[in-house]
Design a protein around this motif. Structure first.
Motif, mmCIF file in Angstrom:
data_model
loop_
_atom_site.group_PDB
_atom_site.id
_atom_site.type_symbol
_atom_site.label_atom_id
_atom_site.label_comp_id
_atom_site.label_asym_id
_atom_site.label_seq_id
_atom_site.Cartn_x
_atom_site.Cartn_y
_atom_site.Cartn_z
ATOM 1 N N ASN A 124 -3.046 0.154 12.418
ATOM 2 C CA ASN A 124 -4.478 -1.336 12.535
ATOM 3 C C ASN A 124 -4.477 -0.592 10.447
ATOM 4 O O ASN A 124 -6.286 -1.423 10.369
ATOM 5 C CB ASN A 124 -5.120 -1.878 13.568
ATOM 6 C CG ASN A 124 -3.962 -2.817 14.242
ATOM 7 O OD1 ASN A 124 -3.145 -3.441 14.328
ATOM 8 N ND2 ASN A 124 -4.451 -2.225 15.286
ATOM 9 N N ALA A 125 -4.167 0.139 9.997
ATOM 10 C CA ALA A 125 -4.690 0.345 8.233
ATOM 11 C C ALA A 125 -4.900 -0.617 7.941
ATOM 12 O O ALA A 125 -3.657 -1.775 8.077
ATOM 13 C CB ALA A 125 -4.791 1.211 8.578
ATOM 14 N N GLU A 126 -5.645 -0.993 6.790
ATOM 15 C CA GLU A 126 -4.970 -2.020 5.678
ATOM 16 C C GLU A 126 -4.407 -1.239 4.903
ATOM 17 O O GLU A 126 -3.798 -0.321 4.306
ATOM 18 C CB GLU A 126 -6.541 -2.146 4.777
ATOM 19 C CG GLU A 126 -6.767 -2.701 3.640
ATOM 20 C CD GLU A 126 -7.259 -3.284 2.761
ATOM 21 O OE1 GLU A 126 -7.700 -4.258 1.900
ATOM 22 O OE2 GLU A 126 -8.440 -3.161 3.466
ATOM 23 N N TYR A 161 3.836 5.320 7.127
ATOM 24 C CA TYR A 161 3.851 3.929 6.644
ATOM 25 C C TYR A 161 3.751 3.122 8.132
ATOM 26 O O TYR A 161 2.880 2.445 8.836
ATOM 27 C CB TYR A 161 4.959 3.062 5.909
ATOM 28 C CG TYR A 161 4.708 1.133 5.647
ATOM 29 C CD1 TYR A 161 3.542 0.908 4.434
ATOM 30 C CD2 TYR A 161 4.930 0.847 6.482
ATOM 31 C CE1 TYR A 161 3.155 -0.500 4.413
ATOM 32 C CE2 TYR A 161 4.632 -1.074 6.390
ATOM 33 C CZ TYR A 161 4.191 -0.983 5.090
ATOM 34 O OH TYR A 161 3.650 -2.946 5.245
ATOM 35 N N TYR A 162 4.611 2.864 9.071
ATOM 36 C CA TYR A 162 4.549 2.618 10.417
ATOM 37 C C TYR A 162 3.525 3.315 11.265
ATOM 38 O O TYR A 162 2.691 2.372 11.932
ATOM 39 C CB TYR A 162 6.341 3.054 11.261
ATOM 40 C CG TYR A 162 6.365 2.595 12.523
ATOM 41 C CD1 TYR A 162 6.081 1.294 12.591
ATOM 42 C CD2 TYR A 162 6.242 3.228 13.071
ATOM 43 C CE1 TYR A 162 6.182 1.238 14.181
ATOM 44 C CE2 TYR A 162 6.609 2.950 14.397
ATOM 45 C CZ TYR A 162 6.444 1.932 15.290
ATOM 46 O OH TYR A 162 6.697 1.196 16.474
ATOM 47 N N GLN A 163 3.319 4.982 11.028
ATOM 48 C CA GLN A 163 1.650 4.795 11.338
ATOM 49 C C GLN A 163 0.428 4.605 11.825
ATOM 50 O O GLN A 163 0.121 4.332 11.929
ATOM 51 C CB GLN A 163 1.551 6.938 11.374
ATOM 52 C CG GLN A 163 3.797 6.859 12.639
ATOM 53 C CD GLN A 163 2.718 8.413 11.591
ATOM 54 O OE1 GLN A 163 2.435 9.026 10.592
ATOM 55 N NE2 GLN A 163 4.101 9.563 12.511
ATOM 56 N N LEU A 164 0.617 4.075 10.091
ATOM 57 C CA LEU A 164 -0.519 3.434 9.718
ATOM 58 C C LEU A 164 -1.110 2.158 9.562
ATOM 59 O O LEU A 164 -1.000 0.823 10.108
ATOM 60 C CB LEU A 164 -0.910 3.294 8.381
ATOM 61 C CG LEU A 164 -0.770 4.981 7.111
ATOM 62 C CD1 LEU A 164 -0.617 4.514 6.292
ATOM 63 C CD2 LEU A 164 -2.324 4.807 7.543
ATOM 64 N N GLN A 165 0.847 1.278 10.360
ATOM 65 C CA GLN A 165 0.824 -0.396 10.988
ATOM 66 C C GLN A 165 -0.057 -0.417 12.568
ATOM 67 O O GLN A 165 0.112 -0.916 12.316
ATOM 68 C CB GLN A 165 1.717 -0.574 10.444
ATOM 69 C CG GLN A 165 1.957 -2.057 10.377
ATOM 70 C CD GLN A 165 3.973 -2.153 10.155
ATOM 71 O OE1 GLN A 165 5.041 -1.571 10.797
ATOM 72 N NE2 GLN A 165 4.134 -3.002 9.757
#
Length: 430
Positions: free
Chosen positions: A223-225, A216-220
């Motif tokens: 800037n992923a939706e 989740y942090y990596q996607l955050q």
């Protein structure tokens, strides 16, 4: 009649605003105060004899001799001692009113993974136990959620205010109950194989949850939706370094496992509980991890241990180079924090280090040492005046200030004591 009632209120309301109870104000009140001619235990800059402390605007304005009173309210503290307010490094004060009534308990949520649950939101500012606690010189506590793997986010609070936000003292941390490989109590009848199997399963579950948080942090960061996932959003704050992780762990082998786990995850962590920290104190010091331990008023974790294992635990860790903070791990008896520290002082920690463990050490671990934890000009006026050493049961707390507010020295216990101390007989029978 309405005009008469209105006129009555106009006369009485101003008086109620300054109402007193047995010579003391009912409500905490701010102002300018000069605490005069005391022995000031600064904690960080020694003990100062015949010294005064000037309070104004919620701050300690000056500490020294011959401070002019000006328009300040003078409080004679001759033959008394001034100490910084005491920190309890972990309790349920304000989160539970009656332990036997589920309706009054608000320290645990349903589910194993609820790091987004905020202890601060659940605080009851009107808890009867809060005035009981603060008149003992305990001015600040860490409200700790419990239950599950990630039970919620703890919050540091000052024991004065009408809302949780007013009480917030500037620190939050996500609580992790680290998987335990120890027996729950002397009544635990699980086999060694069952204990190991359950511990391994719990560790696997923790790693899976943490893996999701990392994703989740990596996607955050990319800037992923992302879909609404408040649990992972809160854990991502730990990964980002915005919040520390409060790792509750007690058995020696589990402490070593927790240290290795923390190193592998590269997070800012504080060890809490740490009942067997004395067994691995050198390893904790080597890992440079601060510790919140307690209660001292406890029995040994193993039948083969000395009776004083809990009493000597903080002192042994401190001597190994660990920064130690003491907690009561209680609710209504958070007031006994100074006696927990007193036991630690008597059993090897020493009075000076034990005092630091509930003042400046706590402020440093919680990242607010620039505001609290010692008596210094410029810091928040959170302190108390006592007749002697607060670790001694004979000492009396005379005045308490929190953020510059003079707190009334009254509570339910005191009122009941006063009522029944010299009670008149009841209705007599003919």
């Amino acid at each position: 009649m309405k005009k008469l009632i209105y006129a009555f209120l106009l006369v009485c309301l101003p008086l109620l605003g300054h109402a007193q109870f047995d010579g003391e104000f009912i409500k905490p009140r701010s102002g300018k105060f000069l605490l005069q001619n005391a022995t000031v235990v600064t904690v960080t800059k020694g003990t100062l004899a015949n010294t005064s402390v000037l309070i104004d605007g919620g701050k300690i304005v000056s500490v020294g001799q011959n401070i002019p009173a000006g328009d300040a309210e003078v409080i004679d503290c001759s033959d008394h001692f001034i100490y910084p307010g005491m920190f309890d490094g972990g309790s349920r004060l304000g989160l539970v009113e009656v332990n036997s009534l589920a309706e009054t308990q608000d320290y645990a949520e349903i589910g194993q993974v609820t790091p987004n649950m905020q202890a601060l939101v659940a605080i009851n500012p009107n808890s009867v136990a809060i005035p009981v606690t603060r008149v003992s010189g305990v001015t600040t506590t860490l409200a700790m959620p419990s239950g599950g793997i990630f039970p919620g986010t703890a919050a540091l609070i000052n024991l004065n205010g009408y809302t949780p936000d007013q009480m917030y003292a500037g620190f939050k941390g996500v609580v992790l109950n680290f998987p335990s490989s120890a027996r729950r109590s002397t009544w635990d009848r699980r086999s060694d194989e069952d204990i190991k199997r359950e511990a391994d399963e719990a560790q696997k579950t923790l790693n899976e949850i943490w893996g999701r948080a990392e994703t989740y942090y990596q996607l955050q960061q990319a800037n992923a939706e992302l879909q609404y996932y408040p649990e992972m959003e809160q854990l991502a704050k730990v990964l980002a370094g915005e919040l520390p992780l409060l790792v509750e762990v007690n058995a020696a082998t589990d402490i070593l496992s927790a240290i290795d786990w923390i190193k592998s995850k590269n997070v800012n962590a504080i060890l809490t509980g740490v009942a067997e920290g004395w067994r691995v104190a050198d390893k904790i010091a080597e890992a440079n991890l601060p510790v919140i331990t307690g209660p001292m008023l406890s029995i040994p974790t193993r039948q083969s241990d000395r009776y004083d294992a809990a009493y000597t635990n903080p002192g042994k860790m401190a001597k190994a180079g660990v920064k130690v903070v003491i907690r009561s791990n209680d609710a209504e008896n958070t007031r006994n924090l100074p006696f927990n520290a007193g036991f630690a002082a008597a059993y090897g920690m020493g009075k000076e280090e034990a005092l630091k463990a509930i003042t400046i050490n706590a402020a440093e671990v919680f990242g607010i040492a620039d505001k609290m934890g010692s008596i210094e000009a410029g810091k928040d006026a959170t302190l108390f005046v006592a007749t002697g050493d607060p670790f001694e049961t004979k000492s009396q707390i005379r005045h308490v200030f929190i953020d510059g507010f003079r707190v009334p020295m009254s509570n339910r216990h005191i009122k009941l004591y006063q009522e029944f101390l010299e009670r008149s007989p009841g209705l007599e029978k003919n």
